[in-house]
Design a protein around this motif. Sequence first.
Motif, PDB file in Angstrom:
ATOM      1  N   PHE A  22       0.830  -1.200   0.000  1.00 46.48           N
ATOM      2  CA  PHE A  22       0.000   0.000   0.000  1.00 46.48           C
ATOM      3  C   PHE A  22       0.867   1.254   0.000  1.00 46.48           C
ATOM      4  CE2 PHE A  22      -2.151   3.514   2.006  1.00 46.48           C
ATOM      5  CZ  PHE A  22      -3.349   3.552   1.314  1.00 46.48           C
ATOM      6  N   GLN A  23       1.929   1.247   0.803  1.00 44.99           N
ATOM      7  CA  GLN A  23       2.798   2.423   0.874  1.00 44.99           C
ATOM      8  C   GLN A  23       3.433   2.716  -0.480  1.00 44.99           C
ATOM      9  OE1 GLN A  23       5.500   2.813   4.268  1.00 44.99           O
ATOM     10  NE2 GLN A  23       4.334   1.183   5.274  1.00 44.99           N
ATOM     11  N   ILE A  24       3.883   1.666  -1.177  1.00 48.95           N
ATOM     12  CA  ILE A  24       4.505   1.866  -2.486  1.00 48.95           C
ATOM     13  C   ILE A  24       3.486   2.395  -3.485  1.00 48.95           C
ATOM     14  CG2 ILE A  24       5.581   0.689  -4.439  1.00 48.95           C
ATOM     15  CD1 ILE A  24       6.961  -1.148  -2.371  1.00 48.95           C
ATOM     16  N   SER A  25       2.272   1.854  -3.472  1.00 48.73           N
ATOM     17  CA  SER A  25       1.262   2.336  -4.417  1.00 48.73           C
ATOM     18  C   SER A  25       0.844   3.766  -4.084  1.00 48.73           C
ATOM     19  CB  SER A  25       0.053   1.406  -4.441  1.00 48.73           C
ATOM     20  OG  SER A  25      -0.581   1.374  -3.196  1.00 48.73           O
ATOM     21  N   HIS A  26       0.770   4.100  -2.805  1.00 45.94           N
ATOM     22  CA  HIS A  26       0.431   5.463  -2.405  1.00 45.94           C
ATOM     23  C   HIS A  26       1.538   6.437  -2.830  1.00 45.94           C
ATOM     24  CE1 HIS A  26      -1.441   8.640  -0.110  1.00 45.94           C
ATOM     25  NE2 HIS A  26      -0.310   8.850   0.538  1.00 45.94           N
ATOM     26  N   LEU A  27       2.797   6.051  -2.618  1.00 47.04           N
ATOM     27  CA  LEU A  27       3.912   6.904  -3.034  1.00 47.04           C
ATOM     28  C   LEU A  27       3.939   7.068  -4.550  1.00 47.04           C
ATOM     29  CD1 LEU A  27       6.764   5.664  -0.666  1.00 47.04           C
ATOM     30  CD2 LEU A  27       5.577   7.851  -0.582  1.00 47.04           C
ATOM     31  N   THR A  28       3.570   6.010  -5.292  1.00 51.14           N
ATOM     32  CA  THR A  28       3.524   6.095  -6.749  1.00 51.14           C
ATOM     33  C   THR A  28       2.483   7.110  -7.191  1.00 51.14           C
ATOM     34  OG1 THR A  28       4.252   3.804  -6.930  1.00 51.14           O
ATOM     35  CG2 THR A  28       3.224   4.771  -8.867  1.00 51.14           C
ATOM     36  N   ASN A  29       1.321   7.125  -6.520  1.00 53.48           N
ATOM     37  CA  ASN A  29       0.301   8.130  -6.827  1.00 53.48           C
ATOM     38  C   ASN A  29       0.832   9.544  -6.582  1.00 53.48           C
ATOM     39  OD1 ASN A  29      -1.701   6.398  -7.649  1.00 53.48           O
ATOM     40  ND2 ASN A  29      -2.601   6.215  -5.618  1.00 53.48           N
ATOM     41  N   ARG A  30       1.527   9.727  -5.461  1.00 55.52           N
ATOM     42  CA  ARG A  30       2.079  11.049  -5.151  1.00 55.52           C
ATOM     43  C   ARG A  30       3.148  11.446  -6.164  1.00 55.52           C
ATOM     44  NH1 ARG A  30       3.857  11.251   0.923  1.00 55.52           N
ATOM     45  NH2 ARG A  30       4.478  13.340   0.261  1.00 55.52           N
ATOM     46  N   ILE A  31       3.950  10.477  -6.621  1.00 54.55           N
ATOM     47  CA  ILE A  31       4.994  10.755  -7.621  1.00 54.55           C
ATOM     48  C   ILE A  31       4.353  11.196  -8.931  1.00 54.55           C
ATOM     49  CG2 ILE A  31       6.726   9.635  -9.080  1.00 54.55           C
ATOM     50  CD1 ILE A  31       7.491   7.989  -6.542  1.00 54.55           C
ATOM     51  N   LEU A  32       3.285  10.510  -9.334  1.00 56.61           N
ATOM     52  CA  LEU A  32       2.612  10.875 -10.579  1.00 56.61           C
ATOM     53  C   LEU A  32       2.011  12.277 -10.498  1.00 56.61           C
ATOM     54  CD1 LEU A  32       0.876   7.489 -11.437  1.00 56.61           C
ATOM     55  CD2 LEU A  32       2.812   8.537 -12.612  1.00 56.61           C
ATOM     56  N   LYS A  33       1.416  12.611  -9.345  1.00 57.00           N
ATOM     57  CA  LYS A  33       0.830  13.943  -9.194  1.00 57.00           C
ATOM     58  C   LYS A  33       1.914  15.024  -9.205  1.00 57.00           C
ATOM     59  CE  LYS A  33      -2.317  13.651  -5.649  1.00 57.00           C
ATOM     60  NZ  LYS A  33      -3.433  13.582  -4.810  1.00 57.00           N
ATOM     61  N   LEU A  34       3.028  14.762  -8.501  1.00 60.06           N
ATOM     62  CA  LEU A  34       4.106  15.744  -8.472  1.00 60.06           C
ATOM     63  C   LEU A  34       4.766  15.897  -9.845  1.00 60.06           C
ATOM     64  CD1 LEU A  34       6.078  15.407  -5.131  1.00 60.06           C
ATOM     65  CD2 LEU A  34       5.129  17.461  -6.134  1.00 60.06           C
ATOM     66  N   THR A  35       4.889  14.805 -10.577  1.00 57.56           N
ATOM     67  CA  THR A  35       5.477  14.872 -11.918  1.00 57.56           C
ATOM     68  C   THR A  35       4.611  15.732 -12.823  1.00 57.56           C
ATOM     69  OG1 THR A  35       6.385  12.670 -11.603  1.00 57.56           O
ATOM     70  CG2 THR A  35       6.331  13.491 -13.839  1.00 57.56           C
ATOM     71  N   TYR A  36       3.301  15.563 -12.728  1.00 59.04           N
ATOM     72  CA  TYR A  36       2.378  16.384 -13.513  1.00 59.04           C
ATOM     73  C   TYR A  36       2.512  17.851 -13.119  1.00 59.04           C
ATOM     74  CZ  TYR A  36      -1.948  18.301 -15.349  1.00 59.04           C
ATOM     75  OH  TYR A  36      -2.856  19.080 -16.006  1.00 59.04           O
ATOM     76  N   HIS A  37       2.614  18.123 -11.812  1.00 57.13           N
ATOM     77  CA  HIS A  37       2.767  19.490 -11.318  1.00 57.13           C
ATOM     78  C   HIS A  37       4.060  20.115 -11.855  1.00 57.13           C
ATOM     79  CE1 HIS A  37       2.972  22.875  -8.503  1.00 57.13           C
ATOM     80  NE2 HIS A  37       4.202  22.495  -8.234  1.00 57.13           N
ATOM     81  N   LEU A  38       5.148  19.324 -11.868  1.00 57.88           N
ATOM     82  CA  LEU A  38       6.434  19.871 -12.303  1.00 57.88           C
ATOM     83  C   LEU A  38       6.488  20.096 -13.812  1.00 57.88           C
ATOM     84  CD1 LEU A  38       8.851  17.948  -9.934  1.00 57.88           C
ATOM     85  CD2 LEU A  38       8.440  20.406  -9.993  1.00 57.88           C
ATOM     86  N   LYS A  39       5.638  19.400 -14.573  1.00 56.47           N
ATOM     87  CA  LYS A  39       5.563  19.693 -16.006  1.00 56.47           C
ATOM     88  C   LYS A  39       4.993  21.089 -16.233  1.00 56.47           C
ATOM     89  CE  LYS A  39       5.296  14.997 -17.721  1.00 56.47           C
ATOM     90  NZ  LYS A  39       4.450  13.938 -18.273  1.00 56.47           N
TER      91      LYS A  39
END
Length: 88
Positions: A22-39
């Motif tokens: 669960f922690q890895i999948s939650h962190l993956t969601n946060r990574i995807l959101k931050l990557t979109y933000h940084l674009k």
Amino acid sequence: TAKNILIRSSSVPETQTGSVEFQISHLTNRILKLTYHLKLHGKDYSSQRGLWKILGKRKRLLVYLSQKNSLCYENLINRLRIRGLKKR
């Protein structure tokens, strides 16, 4: 849009928030959101630093999971569509 990026981990129940999967999948969601933000905001260096910290934490958890339960590790990286760890 960032809302469409979220991945629901169907095999990990919401009640098992402490599990490594669960922690890895939650962190993956946060990574995807931050990557979109940084674009959109390329010079947001505070968010960039936060992304690096999250990536490091996810990598440490992936190393732990690959050593403890390799079958579960393989299933998780395939389900989340993330690249596996480098083999040494």
